[in-house]
Motif scaffolding. Sequence first.
Motif, PDB file in Angstrom:
ATOM      1  N   GLY A  55      59.775  12.375  48.288  1.00  0.00           N
ATOM      2  CA  GLY A  55      61.185  12.659  48.685  1.00  0.00           C
ATOM      3  C   GLY A  55      62.292  12.192  47.747  1.00  0.00           C
ATOM      4  O   GLY A  55      63.627  12.823  47.647  1.00  0.00           O
ATOM      5  N   MET A  56      62.155  11.250  47.009  1.00  0.00           N
ATOM      6  CA  MET A  56      63.267  10.667  45.927  1.00  0.00           C
ATOM      7  C   MET A  56      63.683  11.665  44.984  1.00  0.00           C
ATOM      8  O   MET A  56      62.532  12.205  44.205  1.00  0.00           O
ATOM      9  CB  MET A  56      62.795   9.377  45.298  1.00  0.00           C
ATOM     10  N   PRO A  57      64.906  11.887  44.833  1.00  0.00           N
ATOM     11  CA  PRO A  57      65.334  12.765  43.724  1.00  0.00           C
ATOM     12  C   PRO A  57      65.026  12.230  42.278  1.00  0.00           C
ATOM     13  O   PRO A  57      65.434  11.382  41.981  1.00  0.00           O
ATOM     14  CB  PRO A  57      66.639  13.197  43.738  1.00  0.00           C
ATOM     15  N   VAL A  58      64.125  13.040  41.526  1.00  0.00           N
ATOM     16  CA  VAL A  58      63.731  12.379  40.184  1.00  0.00           C
ATOM     17  C   VAL A  58      63.717  13.718  39.222  1.00  0.00           C
ATOM     18  O   VAL A  58      63.749  14.827  39.849  1.00  0.00           O
ATOM     19  CB  VAL A  58      62.332  11.800  40.240  1.00  0.00           C
ATOM     20  N   TRP A  59      63.477  13.563  37.933  1.00  0.00           N
ATOM     21  CA  TRP A  59      63.297  14.571  36.963  1.00  0.00           C
ATOM     22  C   TRP A  59      61.801  15.192  37.374  1.00  0.00           C
ATOM     23  O   TRP A  59      60.877  14.317  37.703  1.00  0.00           O
ATOM     24  CB  TRP A  59      63.366  14.058  35.784  1.00  0.00           C
TER      25      TRP A  59
END
Length: 139
Positions: A55-59
């Motif tokens: 779920g964490m927004p990353v590239w």
Amino acid sequence: MTTRSRSNKKGLLAKYWGFVPFTALIAALAGWIPQVAPVMILALAALSSYFFVFGMPVWCGAINRDGTSCRENAHGLLLGCHRRQHKWQKVKMRFARARWAKLNRGLWTQPRESLATIGAVVAILGGVAAFVPLPWMPK
């Protein structure tokens, strides 16, 4: 003059909700929250792990045709961006031993990815610690 609509923008808490159970997990494991049930620690670890892994927004970090890493937004360490090929590429990286080095290199590219990687490892270890009696935890 145009105005921005806030209805389609996620709030900070909605994007990074996983840090709330992660902070509670760290506090429970450190003994700052007295008498926490192992089931609660396991639940906090599961929520935190899910957030960091999915779920964490990353590239994205998948390899483009020109050999560079994709810089599109993705969700979690193990999922790719909106491009179908990038999602398959990240799945293949998880199961092919030869590509583990590329996957591992992608987990440490930016501070956000490093934080997600460390958070996922700590959350998984916290889930294991739910069943192991720690010396500083009250009995």
